[in-house]
Scaffold this motif. Structure first.
Motif, PDB file in Angstrom:
ATOM      1  N   TYR A 341       0.828  -1.213   0.000  1.00  0.00           N
ATOM      2  CA  TYR A 341       0.000   0.000   0.000  1.00  0.00           C
ATOM      3  C   TYR A 341       0.863   1.264   0.000  1.00  0.00           C
ATOM      4  O   TYR A 341       0.428   2.323   0.446  1.00  0.00           O
ATOM      5  CB  TYR A 341      -0.921  -0.024   1.213  1.00  0.00           C
ATOM      6  CG  TYR A 341      -1.767  -1.271   1.239  1.00  0.00           C
ATOM      7  CD1 TYR A 341      -2.892  -1.378   0.434  1.00  0.00           C
ATOM      8  CD2 TYR A 341      -1.410  -2.360   2.025  1.00  0.00           C
ATOM      9  CE1 TYR A 341      -3.650  -2.537   0.417  1.00  0.00           C
ATOM     10  CE2 TYR A 341      -2.167  -3.519   2.018  1.00  0.00           C
ATOM     11  CZ  TYR A 341      -3.283  -3.598   1.213  1.00  0.00           C
ATOM     12  OH  TYR A 341      -4.034  -4.749   1.201  1.00  0.00           O
ATOM     13  N   GLY A 342       2.089   1.127  -0.512  1.00  0.00           N
ATOM     14  CA  GLY A 342       2.944   2.277  -0.696  1.00  0.00           C
ATOM     15  C   GLY A 342       3.604   2.798   0.554  1.00  0.00           C
ATOM     16  O   GLY A 342       4.062   3.944   0.575  1.00  0.00           O
ATOM     17  N   LEU A 343       3.663   1.997   1.615  1.00  0.00           N
ATOM     18  CA  LEU A 343       4.277   2.426   2.875  1.00  0.00           C
ATOM     19  C   LEU A 343       5.620   1.738   3.054  1.00  0.00           C
ATOM     20  O   LEU A 343       5.743   0.530   2.841  1.00  0.00           O
ATOM     21  CB  LEU A 343       3.361   2.098   4.064  1.00  0.00           C
ATOM     22  CG  LEU A 343       1.962   2.722   4.053  1.00  0.00           C
ATOM     23  CD1 LEU A 343       1.193   2.284   5.283  1.00  0.00           C
ATOM     24  CD2 LEU A 343       2.049   4.234   3.990  1.00  0.00           C
ATOM     25  N   TYR A 437      -9.324   2.223  -1.885  1.00  0.00           N
ATOM     26  CA  TYR A 437      -9.064   1.133  -0.947  1.00  0.00           C
ATOM     27  C   TYR A 437      -7.615   1.162  -0.469  1.00  0.00           C
ATOM     28  O   TYR A 437      -7.340   1.057   0.733  1.00  0.00           O
ATOM     29  CB  TYR A 437      -9.384  -0.203  -1.624  1.00  0.00           C
ATOM     30  CG  TYR A 437      -9.049  -1.405  -0.775  1.00  0.00           C
ATOM     31  CD1 TYR A 437      -9.963  -1.899   0.142  1.00  0.00           C
ATOM     32  CD2 TYR A 437      -7.808  -2.037  -0.881  1.00  0.00           C
ATOM     33  CE1 TYR A 437      -9.658  -3.001   0.930  1.00  0.00           C
ATOM     34  CE2 TYR A 437      -7.497  -3.129  -0.108  1.00  0.00           C
ATOM     35  CZ  TYR A 437      -8.420  -3.614   0.794  1.00  0.00           C
ATOM     36  OH  TYR A 437      -8.104  -4.690   1.576  1.00  0.00           O
ATOM     37  N   GLN A 438      -6.673   1.327  -1.397  1.00  0.00           N
ATOM     38  CA  GLN A 438      -5.262   1.333  -1.018  1.00  0.00           C
ATOM     39  C   GLN A 438      -4.954   2.485  -0.061  1.00  0.00           C
ATOM     40  O   GLN A 438      -4.177   2.329   0.888  1.00  0.00           O
ATOM     41  CB  GLN A 438      -4.372   1.463  -2.269  1.00  0.00           C
ATOM     42  CG  GLN A 438      -4.275   0.194  -3.091  1.00  0.00           C
ATOM     43  CD  GLN A 438      -5.460   0.028  -4.039  1.00  0.00           C
ATOM     44  OE1 GLN A 438      -6.409   0.801  -4.005  1.00  0.00           O
ATOM     45  NE2 GLN A 438      -5.383  -0.994  -4.888  1.00  0.00           N
ATOM     46  N   GLN A 439      -5.563   3.639  -0.308  1.00  0.00           N
ATOM     47  CA  GLN A 439      -5.321   4.781   0.570  1.00  0.00           C
ATOM     48  C   GLN A 439      -5.896   4.552   1.959  1.00  0.00           C
ATOM     49  O   GLN A 439      -5.267   4.887   2.969  1.00  0.00           O
ATOM     50  CB  GLN A 439      -5.920   6.042  -0.058  1.00  0.00           C
ATOM     51  CG  GLN A 439      -5.181   6.507  -1.309  1.00  0.00           C
ATOM     52  CD  GLN A 439      -5.911   7.634  -2.010  1.00  0.00           C
ATOM     53  OE1 GLN A 439      -7.141   7.695  -2.016  1.00  0.00           O
ATOM     54  NE2 GLN A 439      -5.146   8.530  -2.632  1.00  0.00           N
ATOM     55  N   VAL A 440      -7.086   3.974   2.030  1.00  0.00           N
ATOM     56  CA  VAL A 440      -7.718   3.725   3.330  1.00  0.00           C
ATOM     57  C   VAL A 440      -6.894   2.733   4.143  1.00  0.00           C
ATOM     58  O   VAL A 440      -6.663   2.925   5.350  1.00  0.00           O
ATOM     59  CB  VAL A 440      -9.169   3.221   3.148  1.00  0.00           C
ATOM     60  CG1 VAL A 440      -9.752   2.780   4.487  1.00  0.00           C
ATOM     61  CG2 VAL A 440     -10.026   4.315   2.538  1.00  0.00           C
ATOM     62  N   VAL A 441      -6.441   1.661   3.506  1.00  0.00           N
ATOM     63  CA  VAL A 441      -5.617   0.681   4.227  1.00  0.00           C
ATOM     64  C   VAL A 441      -4.322   1.327   4.700  1.00  0.00           C
ATOM     65  O   VAL A 441      -3.874   1.111   5.835  1.00  0.00           O
ATOM     66  CB  VAL A 441      -5.322  -0.544   3.348  1.00  0.00           C
ATOM     67  CG1 VAL A 441      -4.381  -1.504   4.065  1.00  0.00           C
ATOM     68  CG2 VAL A 441      -6.613  -1.265   2.988  1.00  0.00           C
ATOM     69  N   GLY A 442      -3.706   2.151   3.847  1.00  0.00           N
ATOM     70  CA  GLY A 442      -2.490   2.844   4.255  1.00  0.00           C
ATOM     71  C   GLY A 442      -2.728   3.763   5.443  1.00  0.00           C
ATOM     72  O   GLY A 442      -1.907   3.834   6.369  1.00  0.00           O
ATOM     73  N   ILE A 443      -3.868   4.467   5.444  1.00  0.00           N
ATOM     74  CA  ILE A 443      -4.213   5.338   6.569  1.00  0.00           C
ATOM     75  C   ILE A 443      -4.402   4.519   7.842  1.00  0.00           C
ATOM     76  O   ILE A 443      -3.927   4.889   8.927  1.00  0.00           O
ATOM     77  CB  ILE A 443      -5.478   6.149   6.237  1.00  0.00           C
ATOM     78  CG1 ILE A 443      -5.188   7.171   5.126  1.00  0.00           C
ATOM     79  CG2 ILE A 443      -6.015   6.862   7.471  1.00  0.00           C
ATOM     80  CD1 ILE A 443      -6.416   7.850   4.582  1.00  0.00           C
ATOM     81  N   LEU A 444      -5.100   3.390   7.728  1.00  0.00           N
ATOM     82  CA  LEU A 444      -5.344   2.547   8.895  1.00  0.00           C
ATOM     83  C   LEU A 444      -4.047   1.961   9.451  1.00  0.00           C
ATOM     84  O   LEU A 444      -3.873   1.856  10.668  1.00  0.00           O
ATOM     85  CB  LEU A 444      -6.318   1.427   8.529  1.00  0.00           C
ATOM     86  CG  LEU A 444      -7.776   1.846   8.307  1.00  0.00           C
ATOM     87  CD1 LEU A 444      -8.592   0.676   7.768  1.00  0.00           C
ATOM     88  CD2 LEU A 444      -8.394   2.365   9.596  1.00  0.00           C
ATOM     89  N   ILE A 445      -3.135   1.570   8.576  1.00  0.00           N
ATOM     90  CA  ILE A 445      -1.856   1.031   9.046  1.00  0.00           C
ATOM     91  C   ILE A 445      -1.109   2.081   9.861  1.00  0.00           C
ATOM     92  O   ILE A 445      -0.576   1.799  10.946  1.00  0.00           O
ATOM     93  CB  ILE A 445      -1.000   0.555   7.854  1.00  0.00           C
ATOM     94  CG1 ILE A 445      -1.620  -0.701   7.222  1.00  0.00           C
ATOM     95  CG2 ILE A 445       0.433   0.255   8.292  1.00  0.00           C
ATOM     96  CD1 ILE A 445      -0.933  -1.158   5.958  1.00  0.00           C
ATOM     97  N   ASN A 446      -1.071   3.304   9.355  1.00  0.00           N
ATOM     98  CA  ASN A 446      -0.402   4.378  10.100  1.00  0.00           C
ATOM     99  C   ASN A 446      -1.079   4.653  11.430  1.00  0.00           C
ATOM    100  O   ASN A 446      -0.416   4.894  12.444  1.00  0.00           O
ATOM    101  CB  ASN A 446      -0.375   5.658   9.260  1.00  0.00           C
ATOM    102  CG  ASN A 446       0.722   5.640   8.208  1.00  0.00           C
ATOM    103  OD1 ASN A 446       1.897   5.501   8.516  1.00  0.00           O
ATOM    104  ND2 ASN A 446       0.333   5.741   6.950  1.00  0.00           N
ATOM    105  N   GLU A 447      -2.411   4.607  11.460  1.00  0.00           N
ATOM    106  CA  GLU A 447      -3.134   4.854  12.703  1.00  0.00           C
ATOM    107  C   GLU A 447      -2.893   3.724  13.707  1.00  0.00           C
ATOM    108  O   GLU A 447      -2.737   3.966  14.904  1.00  0.00           O
ATOM    109  CB  GLU A 447      -4.625   4.990  12.417  1.00  0.00           C
ATOM    110  CG  GLU A 447      -5.508   5.169  13.648  1.00  0.00           C
ATOM    111  CD  GLU A 447      -5.233   6.467  14.388  1.00  0.00           C
ATOM    112  OE1 GLU A 447      -5.655   6.579  15.559  1.00  0.00           O
ATOM    113  OE2 GLU A 447      -4.605   7.378  13.801  1.00  0.00           O
TER     114      GLU A 447
END
Length: 692
Positions: A341-343, A437-447
């Protein structure tokens, strides 16, 4: 020894040891403990909280009247000397109690109950009304107790034991029916069941009319009587269960005295997994302005430390499939997962890749067959899967609270989120979906990383961790417990990830063809020699193989060979590109269906274009035939090739070449801005003009 007569303590009798022994033998007395009333040990504050203020006033009043004769000397004289009759007479004459007996009763009570100030409390008042007559049936009732009605109505009768049994029966009906309850509704049912009579009247024509009449008021209980005795017969816990149902009572009302950490040794001992529909709309990646709806977030939380160790974001369920995906994620390294997810994170950012000993999930029928499999024990060594009671989210309190934290701290602040009751005059949040979807998962991982490193978990800090100066965030408690309580836990190695997937994920079927492995509308390949041999076998006949997939990642599948080796199957891509790459299966499946509709529309479009083409070609043929007076020949029955074809072909080529040379000469010799009228010869080869 003390004697009690009519509720009052008599003057203590002094016995010698021998005399007391003989007295007990003569009267067949046995030794037995006597418990003093508990109120004697209560503080004034406790008695006030129980509504005993009047008791305290009576006690203090009695104390003022009695304290002059309860000195140690006078008590010893009263028990062993000539008595204190003169002292009591002096108290009566100075305006105390009106007679000596009142002083003696209070004095005896004071001595018998421990010679404390609380011994003068009017404790017997709490038994007021307990010795009232109890009637078994209505016929035994002689008088109705209680105050009279202020209305000019017939008085209702008194209550008997049979009435109380009926009240309990009404309560049990509501409990069994599990329907909305109120005492008013219970009284109406009681009145309809036990305080009516049914009469039958012969109509003369063979018919019978039934008439229901209520009893006379003097033969009934009133609502207030029913209410009073209902509240006395039904305790608060049972009443709450009737009002709210056993399930809601156990989930939301019953007291919580235990802890989710009961029986937990340390981190990774038990994981809890649960799901919730996220309060956020996700954007559709294939077309701007559209949304794919609200996804379901699955979280896996370590019970000991409350650290979030795994997640899965899908669009189905909540169901067993999503639970399996989240559990698999909890046991693998998060660096590769975040890279999808680009992280770019390190292992220290989210150090959760350990296999648990136990798992706690919902008690759903689908879980038992699909998640609780022998693979969990044989491949991963997971010893137990605990099934929480159905609809009992409180049994997984650690993960349930985490959902609330994520919603409040992050999700409700994103564009396209739902955090309040929607006003019809406002734009619906689905129209504001801005994150894929990819952005939401990336946001959740950071949170999740933020919550693991910053949440306050002081209450979960153990004694050893406190001594070692461990931080109070979930991650620090998790890592400290892994080292000191769990001997490092059971981390998943890189080459064991396929084993984790195979243990948790549900088994599905893919079809092997001579050019790839088809699954879910996509094609997969592998350079493994075993897979290459499968392609060769499939030339003669296609066949199926068992595979497992990550639902949030279409790029690969997993296959287990007979030898036990796990083989990764990769999505077939041309020039390392695919319109489905890195997407979750739910979105890809929607896109595949959409493409089926697109292909259907393309076929219809092709029909119209084919009809237009045929019409123009037919018109061209007809026009050429008219201009050249060319008539089609009749069909020949000659079986050999027509003679002279080569000569005519050479002549036609020469004619075309001459025409092309003349056209080239005109283009090179005429000025650029000069336009010539087309000649008849030009028209002969102007096919575009004829067609369009």
């Amino acid at each position: 020894m003390f004697r009690i007569a009519k509720g009052d303590f008599q003057k203590p009798v002094v016995f010698s040891r021998v005399a007391l022994t003989n007295f007990c033998i003569e009267n067949s007395l046995i030794e037995q403990e006597y418990d003093l009333p508990p109120e004697l040990s209560f503080s004034d504050r406790t008695l006030e909280s129980q509504g005993r203020t009047n008791w305290l006033k009576k006690r203090d009043s009695n104390w003022l009247l009695l304290r002059s004769i309860i000195t140690p000397d006078l008590i010893e004289q009263y028990l062993f000397g000539n008595g204190i009759s003169q002292q009591i007479l002096d108290e009566v004459s100075t305006g105390g109690w009106a007679n000596k007996s009142a002083y003696y009763r209070a004095l005896n009570r004071y001595i018998a109950l421990g010679m404390t100030k609380n011994a003068l409390l009017p404790i017997r008042l709490k038994n007021s009304g307990t010795h009232s007559p109890k009637y078994k049936t209505v016929q035994e009732i002689t008088v109705k107790r209680g105050r009279k009605s202020k209305f000019s109505l017939d008085q209702t009768r008194g209550i008997c034991e049979a009435d109380k049994t009926k009240i309990l029966a009404i309560a049990n009906k509501f409990k069994a029916a599990n329907k909305k309850f109120s005492i008013q509704a219970a009284f109406k049912l009681f009145d309809a069941t036990y305080q009516r009579t049914e009469m039958q009247r012969d109509l003369g024509d063979g018919g019978i009319q039934k008439i229901t009449l209520p009893f006379a008021r003097s033969e009934c209980l009133s609502y207030h009587q029913f209410y009073y005795h209902f509240r006395k017969l039904i305790d608060a816990e049972t009443l709450a269960k009737i009002q709210h149902g056993h399930l809601k009572y156990a989930k939301d009302i019953a007291a919580r005295t235990g802890s989710a950490r009961d029986g937990i040794v340390g981190a990774t001992h038990r994981y809890e997994v649960d799901a919730t529909v996220l309060d956020l709309y996700v954007a559709y990646p294939y077309k701007a302005g559209l949304t794919v709806g609200r996804p379901v977030l699955y979280l896996v939380v370590d019970v000991y430390s409350s650290m979030i160790v795994g997640m899965y974001l899908g669009f189905s369920g909540p169901d067993w499939s999503g639970v399996a995906q989240a559990l698999a994620n909890a046991c693998i390294d998060k660096v590769e997962f975040a890279r999808r997810y680009g992280l770019d994170i390190s292992e220290s950012d989210w150090p959760a890749h350990h296999i648990p000993r136990e798992i706690t999930i919902d008690n759903g029928r689908e879980y038992k067959d699909c998640v609780i499999s022998s693979a969990l024990k044989s491949l991963l060594g997971i010893s137990a899967v605990n099934l929480a009671a159905a609809y009992r989210g409180d049994c997984k309190g650690t993960v349930e609270r985490t959902f609330g934290v994520l919603n409040d701290s992050l999700v409700h602040h994103l564009q396209g989120s739902i955090f309040k009751q929607q006003d019809r005059t406002e734009s619906h949040p689905s129209n504001d979906a801005n994150y894929t979807y990819q952005q939401v998962v990336g946001i959740l991982i950071n949170e999740i990383i933020f919550q693991n490193k910053s949440a306050n978990r002081l209450k979960k800090l153990g004694f050893k961790a406190a001594i070692d100066g461990c931080d109070i965030c979930p991650e620090a408690i998790y890592l400290h417990s892994l080292q000191h309580n769990m001997a490092g836990g059971r981390p998943t190695k890189v080459d064991e990830q396929a084993k984790v997937y195979w243990a948790f994920l549900p088994e599905e079927e893919a079809t092997v063809t001579d050019h790839g492995i088809n699954f879910g509308g996509l094609e997969y390949i592998s350079d493994h020699s075993l897979i290459a041999s499968m392609f060769t076998t499939a030339i003669k006949k296609r066949f199926k193989i068992p595979v497992k997939r990550l639902k949030d990642y279409v790029n690969c599948l997993w296959y287990q060979a007979k030898s036990g080796e796990f083989i990764r199957l990769d999505l077939k891509r041309i020039n390392n590109d695919s319109r489905y790459l890195n997407l979750p299966w739910e979105i890809v499946e929607h896109r595949l269906f959409e493409e089926t509709c697109i292909e259907h529309g393309a076929k219809e479009k092709e029909r119209y274009h084919r009809a237009e083409r045929d019409s123009k070609i037919g018109a061209l043929i007809d026009k050429s035939a008219v201009e050249s007076n060319f008539a089609p020949t009749s069909l020949s029955k000659r079986r050999s090739m027509q003679p002279g074809i080569k000569q005519r072909k050479v002549a036609q080529q020469q004619q075309n070449r001459n025409a092309e040379g003349a056209m080239l000469t005109r283009m090179l010799t005429q000025p650029a801005n000069t336009q010539q009228e087309p000649s008849a010869e030009d028209d002969l080869y102007d096919i575009d003009g004829e067609l369009f």
